[in-house]
Design a protein around this motif. Structure first.
Motif, PDB file in Angstrom:
ATOM      1  N   UNK A 122       0.912  -1.065   0.019  1.00  0.00           N
ATOM      2  CA  UNK A 122      -0.047   0.064  -0.072  1.00  0.00           C
ATOM      3  C   UNK A 122       0.904   1.229  -0.001  1.00  0.00           C
ATOM      4  N   UNK A 123       0.535   2.295  -0.962  1.00  0.00           N
ATOM      5  CA  UNK A 123       1.053   3.470  -0.699  1.00  0.00           C
ATOM      6  C   UNK A 123       0.090   4.480  -0.404  1.00  0.00           C
ATOM      7  N   UNK A 124       0.255   5.372   0.574  1.00  0.00           N
ATOM      8  CA  UNK A 124      -0.613   6.300   0.931  1.00  0.00           C
ATOM      9  C   UNK A 124       0.060   7.815   0.901  1.00  0.00           C
ATOM     10  N   UNK A 125      -0.167   8.508  -0.326  1.00  0.00           N
ATOM     11  CA  UNK A 125       0.188   9.563  -0.592  1.00  0.00           C
ATOM     12  C   UNK A 125      -0.461  10.862   0.317  1.00  0.00           C
ATOM     13  N   UNK A 126       0.398  11.652   0.854  1.00  0.00           N
ATOM     14  CA  UNK A 126      -0.155  12.669   1.704  1.00  0.00           C
ATOM     15  C   UNK A 126      -0.747  11.978   2.763  1.00  0.00           C
ATOM     16  N   UNK A 127      -0.046  11.200   3.541  1.00  0.00           N
ATOM     17  CA  UNK A 127      -0.871  10.332   4.692  1.00  0.00           C
ATOM     18  C   UNK A 127      -1.277  11.260   5.760  1.00  0.00           C
ATOM     19  N   UNK A 128      -0.923  12.478   6.058  1.00  0.00           N
ATOM     20  CA  UNK A 128      -1.418  13.250   7.189  1.00  0.00           C
ATOM     21  C   UNK A 128      -0.775  12.533   8.552  1.00  0.00           C
ATOM     22  N   UNK A 129      -1.733  12.323   9.517  1.00  0.00           N
ATOM     23  CA  UNK A 129      -1.155  11.567  10.877  1.00  0.00           C
ATOM     24  C   UNK A 129      -1.444  10.079  10.605  1.00  0.00           C
TER      25      UNK A 129
ATOM     26  N   UNK B  46       3.711   9.022   2.163  1.00  0.00           N
ATOM     27  CA  UNK B  46       4.415  10.183   1.957  1.00  0.00           C
ATOM     28  C   UNK B  46       3.767  11.278   2.614  1.00  0.00           C
ATOM     29  N   UNK B  47       4.622  12.236   3.107  1.00  0.00           N
ATOM     30  CA  UNK B  47       3.994  13.483   3.865  1.00  0.00           C
ATOM     31  C   UNK B  47       5.140  14.521   3.853  1.00  0.00           C
ATOM     32  N   UNK B  48       4.676  16.034   3.648  1.00  0.00           N
ATOM     33  CA  UNK B  48       5.845  16.891   3.704  1.00  0.00           C
ATOM     34  C   UNK B  48       5.903  17.669   4.935  1.00  0.00           C
ATOM     35  N   UNK B  49       4.922  17.426   5.911  1.00  0.00           N
ATOM     36  CA  UNK B  49       4.940  18.006   7.143  1.00  0.00           C
ATOM     37  C   UNK B  49       5.961  17.029   8.235  1.00  0.00           C
ATOM     38  N   UNK B  50       6.727  17.601   8.912  1.00  0.00           N
ATOM     39  CA  UNK B  50       7.821  17.045   9.606  1.00  0.00           C
ATOM     40  C   UNK B  50       7.036  16.586  10.869  1.00  0.00           C
ATOM     41  N   UNK B  51       6.039  17.396  11.364  1.00  0.00           N
ATOM     42  CA  UNK B  51       5.199  16.811  12.434  1.00  0.00           C
ATOM     43  C   UNK B  51       4.311  15.691  12.171  1.00  0.00           C
ATOM     44  N   UNK B  52       4.000  15.605  10.973  1.00  0.00           N
ATOM     45  CA  UNK B  52       2.971  14.480  10.537  1.00  0.00           C
ATOM     46  C   UNK B  52       3.764  13.238  10.321  1.00  0.00           C
ATOM     47  N   UNK B  53       4.988  13.543   9.684  1.00  0.00           N
ATOM     48  CA  UNK B  53       6.108  12.520   9.603  1.00  0.00           C
ATOM     49  C   UNK B  53       6.314  11.756  10.793  1.00  0.00           C
TER      50      UNK B  53
END
Length: 242
Positions: free
Chosen positions: A125-132, A149-156
């Motif tokens: 499974x690949x969840x793009x922009x997975x948030x939390x 994938x996620x751009x936000x460091x805190x969400x990562x």
């Protein structure tokens, strides 16, 4: 400290007064009360775009209960959001506070969407922009390997706490393997290159059995959230009409 204490007391008094006015059953006071509590964060969060609902809508009955602990927590969240919004995006603030989740589908709805049974399982499974990762968690029992994938460091940070493998912005397209399911939920209106994203999804999706789960916020408006919380127009335009 005095300023913070004064701000907390004023907020508490305002909500208490609005709640007392609620007993008058006036439409105006109810409207004021709901606006006040939603401003403090009781309206809930969201996945990728907290201020708008997802395309997949499920009716839910929820009761708003105000307790001293809940009230203090929401006031704290409101205060932190006000301070950190000067240099952080809303998504990153929500990741820091551990809030901002959005209900997209239940396990049963996910199974019906893909026409699978509860025991069905596939490889990746690949969840793009997975948030939390809360929606990822709904899908995860059906997969041996889970990537996000996620751009936000805190969400990562939130994703890594859930033991998901987080791939970089330009890494997931170049792993050398393909994915059975790729989810792209409320992301196309938030990314800078939506057309390129769709092409990349197709290139790494299993060609025969692969499926893409796509959700859009409607009406469709494209904006890109920067790390400092400001918004820009995307460099690629996805034409959606109607």
């Amino acid at each position: 400290m005095r300023l913070l204490a004064g701000w907390l007391c004023l907020s508490l008094a305002s909500v208490w007064l609005a709640r007392r006015m609620w007993t008058l059953r006036s439409p105006l006071t109810r409207s004021l009360y709901m606006n006040m509590t939603s401003g403090l964060g009781w309206a809930g969060g969201g996945r990728r775009r907290q201020e708008e609902p997802p395309v997949v809508c499920v009716q839910q009955r929820e009761t708003l209960r105000i307790t001293p602990g809940c009230l203090c927590t929401q006031l704290y969240h409101s205060f932190v959001s006000s301070v950190f919004s000067q240099f952080m995006s809303r998504t990153s603030i929500n990741g820091l506070l551990g809030r901002g989740s959005m209900f997209v589908f239940s396990p049963d709805q996910f199974q019906r969407l893909l026409k699978i049974n509860p025991d069905w399982k596939t490889h990746r499974l690949l969840d793009l922009g997975a948030g939390d990762g809360e929606v990822t968690k709904i899908m995860s029992p059906h997969f041996e390997e889970i990537y996000a994938t996620e751009l936000s460091e805190t969400m990562i940070w939130q994703l890594q706490k859930k033991k998901y493998r987080v791939l970089g912005k330009n890494e997931w397209q170049n792993t050398g393997f393909q994915y059975g399911i790729i989810s792209c939920l409320n992301l196309l209106d938030r990314c800078d290159q939506p057309l390129t994203l769709l092409k990349d999804i197709r290139s790494v999706l299993e060609p025969t059995r692969g499926r893409v789960i796509l959700a859009l916020v409607l009406p469709f408006h494209s904006n890109v959230e920067n790390i400092d919380g400001k918004w820009d127009k995307p460099s690629e335009t996805l034409e959606i009409k109607g």
